[in-house]
Design a protein around this motif. Structure first.
Motif, PDB file in Angstrom:
ATOM      1  N   ALA A  78     -50.382  19.651 -17.838  1.00  8.64           N
ATOM      2  CA  ALA A  78     -49.249  20.439 -18.433  1.00  8.64           C
ATOM      3  C   ALA A  78     -48.000  20.234 -18.781  1.00  8.64           C
ATOM      4  O   ALA A  78     -47.094  18.883 -18.083  1.00  8.64           O
ATOM      5  CB  ALA A  78     -48.877  21.739 -17.879  1.00  8.64           C
ATOM      6  N   THR A  79     -47.522  20.566 -20.053  1.00  6.95           N
ATOM      7  CA  THR A  79     -46.973  19.758 -20.253  1.00  6.95           C
ATOM      8  C   THR A  79     -45.220  20.822 -19.810  1.00  6.95           C
ATOM      9  O   THR A  79     -44.918  22.031 -19.662  1.00  6.95           O
ATOM     10  CB  THR A  79     -47.004  19.555 -22.339  1.00  6.95           C
ATOM     11  OG1 THR A  79     -48.084  18.897 -23.055  1.00  6.95           O
ATOM     12  CG2 THR A  79     -45.471  19.053 -22.520  1.00  6.95           C
ATOM     13  N   PRO A  80     -43.714  19.620 -19.597  1.00  2.42           N
ATOM     14  CA  PRO A  80     -42.705  20.554 -19.581  1.00  2.42           C
ATOM     15  C   PRO A  80     -41.789  21.336 -20.179  1.00  2.42           C
ATOM     16  O   PRO A  80     -40.854  20.974 -20.470  1.00  2.42           O
ATOM     17  CB  PRO A  80     -42.406  19.709 -19.050  1.00  2.42           C
ATOM     18  CG  PRO A  80     -42.240  18.298 -19.598  1.00  2.42           C
ATOM     19  CD  PRO A  80     -43.684  18.502 -19.490  1.00  2.42           C
ATOM     20  N   VAL A 101     -32.015  19.471 -29.245  1.00  2.45           N
ATOM     21  CA  VAL A 101     -33.247  19.812 -29.772  1.00  2.45           C
ATOM     22  C   VAL A 101     -33.564  20.180 -28.859  1.00  2.45           C
ATOM     23  O   VAL A 101     -34.698  19.437 -28.122  1.00  2.45           O
ATOM     24  CB  VAL A 101     -34.133  18.825 -30.654  1.00  2.45           C
ATOM     25  CG1 VAL A 101     -34.787  20.016 -31.062  1.00  2.45           C
ATOM     26  CG2 VAL A 101     -32.622  18.775 -32.255  1.00  2.45           C
ATOM     27  N   VAL A 102     -34.080  21.252 -28.438  1.00  2.79           N
ATOM     28  CA  VAL A 102     -34.690  22.057 -27.009  1.00  2.79           C
ATOM     29  C   VAL A 102     -36.404  22.228 -27.817  1.00  2.79           C
ATOM     30  O   VAL A 102     -36.650  23.193 -28.614  1.00  2.79           O
ATOM     31  CB  VAL A 102     -34.613  22.830 -27.119  1.00  2.79           C
ATOM     32  CG1 VAL A 102     -35.318  23.347 -24.961  1.00  2.79           C
ATOM     33  CG2 VAL A 102     -33.550  22.710 -25.534  1.00  2.79           C
ATOM     34  N   THR A 103     -37.508  21.833 -27.151  1.00  4.46           N
ATOM     35  CA  THR A 103     -38.942  22.174 -28.075  1.00  4.46           C
ATOM     36  C   THR A 103     -39.511  23.554 -26.816  1.00  4.46           C
ATOM     37  O   THR A 103     -39.424  22.899 -25.858  1.00  4.46           O
ATOM     38  CB  THR A 103     -39.853  21.297 -27.920  1.00  4.46           C
ATOM     39  OG1 THR A 103     -38.941  19.887 -28.326  1.00  4.46           O
ATOM     40  CG2 THR A 103     -41.166  21.272 -28.686  1.00  4.46           C
ATOM     41  N   ALA A 104     -39.954  24.595 -27.516  1.00  3.21           N
ATOM     42  CA  ALA A 104     -39.464  25.367 -26.472  1.00  3.21           C
ATOM     43  C   ALA A 104     -41.018  26.122 -25.496  1.00  3.21           C
ATOM     44  O   ALA A 104     -41.294  26.358 -25.058  1.00  3.21           O
ATOM     45  CB  ALA A 104     -39.207  26.633 -27.653  1.00  3.21           C
ATOM     46  N   GLY A 105     -42.311  25.408 -26.935  1.00  3.05           N
ATOM     47  CA  GLY A 105     -43.553  25.333 -26.537  1.00  3.05           C
ATOM     48  C   GLY A 105     -44.749  24.778 -27.742  1.00  3.05           C
ATOM     49  O   GLY A 105     -43.948  24.140 -28.038  1.00  3.05           O
ATOM     50  N   ASN A 135     -53.985  28.044 -23.521  1.00  2.00           N
ATOM     51  CA  ASN A 135     -53.872  27.616 -21.580  1.00  2.00           C
ATOM     52  C   ASN A 135     -52.576  26.382 -21.561  1.00  2.00           C
ATOM     53  O   ASN A 135     -51.448  26.095 -22.173  1.00  2.00           O
ATOM     54  CB  ASN A 135     -55.233  26.995 -21.505  1.00  2.00           C
ATOM     55  CG  ASN A 135     -55.656  25.291 -22.447  1.00  2.00           C
ATOM     56  OD1 ASN A 135     -54.609  25.439 -22.676  1.00  2.00           O
ATOM     57  ND2 ASN A 135     -57.051  25.537 -22.650  1.00  2.00           N
ATOM     58  N   ALA A 136     -53.142  25.944 -20.002  1.00  4.14           N
ATOM     59  CA  ALA A 136     -51.090  24.449 -19.282  1.00  4.14           C
ATOM     60  C   ALA A 136     -51.814  23.843 -20.133  1.00  4.14           C
ATOM     61  O   ALA A 136     -50.732  22.755 -20.008  1.00  4.14           O
ATOM     62  CB  ALA A 136     -51.550  25.218 -18.256  1.00  4.14           C
ATOM     63  N   ASP A 161     -42.796  14.061 -20.664  1.00  4.83           N
ATOM     64  CA  ASP A 161     -42.589  14.142 -19.121  1.00  4.83           C
ATOM     65  C   ASP A 161     -41.782  13.964 -18.627  1.00  4.83           C
ATOM     66  O   ASP A 161     -41.345  15.277 -18.031  1.00  4.83           O
ATOM     67  CB  ASP A 161     -43.544  13.170 -18.737  1.00  4.83           C
ATOM     68  CG  ASP A 161     -44.496  12.059 -18.839  1.00  4.83           C
ATOM     69  OD1 ASP A 161     -45.746  13.416 -18.567  1.00  4.83           O
ATOM     70  OD2 ASP A 161     -44.847  10.821 -19.177  1.00  4.83           O
ATOM     71  N   PHE A 162     -40.681  14.057 -19.050  1.00  5.52           N
ATOM     72  CA  PHE A 162     -38.891  14.592 -19.222  1.00  5.52           C
ATOM     73  C   PHE A 162     -38.135  14.175 -20.506  1.00  5.52           C
ATOM     74  O   PHE A 162     -38.609  13.324 -21.572  1.00  5.52           O
ATOM     75  CB  PHE A 162     -38.247  13.466 -18.170  1.00  5.52           C
ATOM     76  CG  PHE A 162     -38.146  11.605 -18.125  1.00  5.52           C
ATOM     77  CD1 PHE A 162     -37.145  12.010 -18.313  1.00  5.52           C
ATOM     78  CD2 PHE A 162     -39.351  10.874 -17.925  1.00  5.52           C
ATOM     79  CE1 PHE A 162     -37.318  10.290 -18.675  1.00  5.52           C
ATOM     80  CE2 PHE A 162     -39.092   9.969 -18.361  1.00  5.52           C
ATOM     81  CZ  PHE A 162     -38.289   9.547 -18.956  1.00  5.52           C
ATOM     82  N   ASP A 163     -36.843  14.768 -20.378  1.00  4.41           N
ATOM     83  CA  ASP A 163     -35.825  14.880 -20.927  1.00  4.41           C
ATOM     84  C   ASP A 163     -35.650  13.369 -21.609  1.00  4.41           C
ATOM     85  O   ASP A 163     -35.183  12.489 -21.490  1.00  4.41           O
ATOM     86  CB  ASP A 163     -34.723  15.917 -21.396  1.00  4.41           C
ATOM     87  CG  ASP A 163     -34.749  17.484 -20.814  1.00  4.41           C
ATOM     88  OD1 ASP A 163     -36.420  17.781 -20.964  1.00  4.41           O
ATOM     89  OD2 ASP A 163     -34.140  17.697 -19.909  1.00  4.41           O
ATOM     90  N   GLY A 164     -35.690  13.452 -23.484  1.00  4.23           N
ATOM     91  CA  GLY A 164     -35.809  12.725 -24.133  1.00  4.23           C
ATOM     92  C   GLY A 164     -34.127  12.408 -24.852  1.00  4.23           C
ATOM     93  O   GLY A 164     -33.354  12.981 -24.129  1.00  4.23           O
TER      94      GLY A 164
END
Length: 378
Positions: free
Chosen positions: A101-103, A26-30, A93-94, A154-157
């Motif tokens: 900023a969330t990656p 599951v990729v969170t796009a934004g 905003n970022a 902060d990185f892929d889970g």
């Protein structure tokens, strides 16, 4: 219901390369609503020398994944998590989360019970096959610094079939718990044990726990009782009996006037992840030299209180995000000794993550929700 996993590439980092293995994730796009959760095929992680590859067997559902997706950690948000979620905030905003900023796009998932299936070059191959829990909160510069990063933020889970982590953060656990039961532990119990450790909860001290039916709150109740504390908990009327059953000595209904019910200067320690309008009352409830400990503010991050209550009673306010060194090894030992028990409220297939998060936000359960990824051959 069978789910079709989208194979359309949406980011170079995840785009499958011909001949390379893929996995479902599951990729969170934004920042935004549930439409930002994309079930799709992505590239398998590649390992560096100090990393291990873990097949995810179970991944817990937590507030932090929802808060990150909707951007609630941004300082521009001043409402409760419930109010922010209802509006399905999408920040332009970022400053999307943690005031950095969330990656996006990335794979969320803070909780991981899994099995080591590969090690990086030069790694310890004897660990392959071991069932592990991943320490989700990692110190970037060892424990001499409070700087920390979180898996799934902060990185892929772990909302995937596989996840890679530093080998030092995968803790072998030997017990008869199910994968789903172990999947409830890392974030909720790690956060709870960290607050109890840093707040120095001792035998016979009187502790007040807010939000006691949630994942973190219910863990705090168990872990405080394990240390011999006297626990008063706050929960909704429908959950009083369940919270008593996990060890609370007294449960006060959330809709009651807590200050009138319990009285000023009643508690040595308050562990409160709710905050919001009740914060001022929490400060009044503390005895002289009391400790207020928190790692969240789901009831609202902006609070008011009388500073005289703070300094005239010599109080200590203790914030907790970075986990201290003993916290995760402690949890592993508690599990293996049978000193705590898991609270699995409901299990969902990974592809039903949106349904799980919707139901999670209704807060009608006690304990934790767990997601189960497809098996390796699906």
């Amino acid at each position: 219901m069978e789910t079709k996993w989208d194979t359309t590439p949406k980011n170079d980092r995840f785009e499958p390369i011909s001949g390379e293995k893929t996995m479902k994730a599951v990729v969170t796009a934004g920042n935004g609503g549930y439409e930002k959760l994309e079930c799709r095929e992505v590239r398998m992680p590649s390992l560096e020398s100090d990393e291990v590859l873990i097949q995810v067997l179970a991944a817990g559902v937590n507030n932090t994944e929802i808060n990150t997706r909707i951007g609630w950690y941004s300082s521009s948000i001043t409402t409760s998590t419930e109010s922010a979620t209802e509006k399905q905030l999408a920040l332009s905003n970022a400053d999307g989360g943690w005031n950095e900023a969330t990656p996006f796009p990335f794979i969320q998932g803070t909780d991981c019970c899994g099995r080591i299936v590969a090690v990086g070059p030069g790694g310890d191959e004897s660990s392959i096959g071991a069932r592990v829990l991943v320490r989700a909160c990692m110190r970037r510069f060892d424990f001499e610094s409070m700087e920390n990063i979180w898996m799934g933020s902060d990185f892929d889970g772990a909302f995937a079939q596989y996840v890679k982590v530093p080998a030092s953060e995968a803790f072998i656990v030997k017990c008869d718990w199910s994968d789903a039961e172990l999947g409830t532990i890392p974030c909720a119990y790690g956060t709870a044990e960290n607050m109890i450790h840093r707040g120095n909860v001792n035998k016979d001290e009187h502790i007040l726990v807010t939000g006691a039916s949630g994942g973190v709150g219910s863990a705090v109740v168990q872990l405080a009782k394990r240390r011999g504390a006297i626990v008063t908990a706050i929960a909704s009327a429908s959950k009083v009996e369940q919270v008593l059953a996990i060890g609370a000595d007294l449960v006060v209904r959330r809709d009651e006037n807590i200050l009138s019910k319990l009285g000023e200067k009643s508690f040595d320690i308050i562990i409160d992840n709710v905050a919001g309008p009740s914060f001022g009352d929490m400060i009044k409830l503390l005895k002289r030299n009391g400790r207020y400990v928190s790692s969240g503010a789901i009831g609202g991050p902006i609070v008011t209180f009388d500073m005289r209550d703070f300094y005239l009673k010599d109080l200590r306010l203790i914030g907790c995000t970075a986990w201290d060194a003993p916290v995760f090894p402690n949890l592993i030992s508690y599990i293996e000794k049978g000193e705590i028990k898991p609270l699995v409220a409901k299990i969902f297939p990974l592809e039903q993550i949106a349904d799980a998060q919707r139901e999670f936000l209704e807060k009608k359960f006690v304990g934790n929700f767990v997601l189960i990824p497809p098996s390796a051959d699906e």
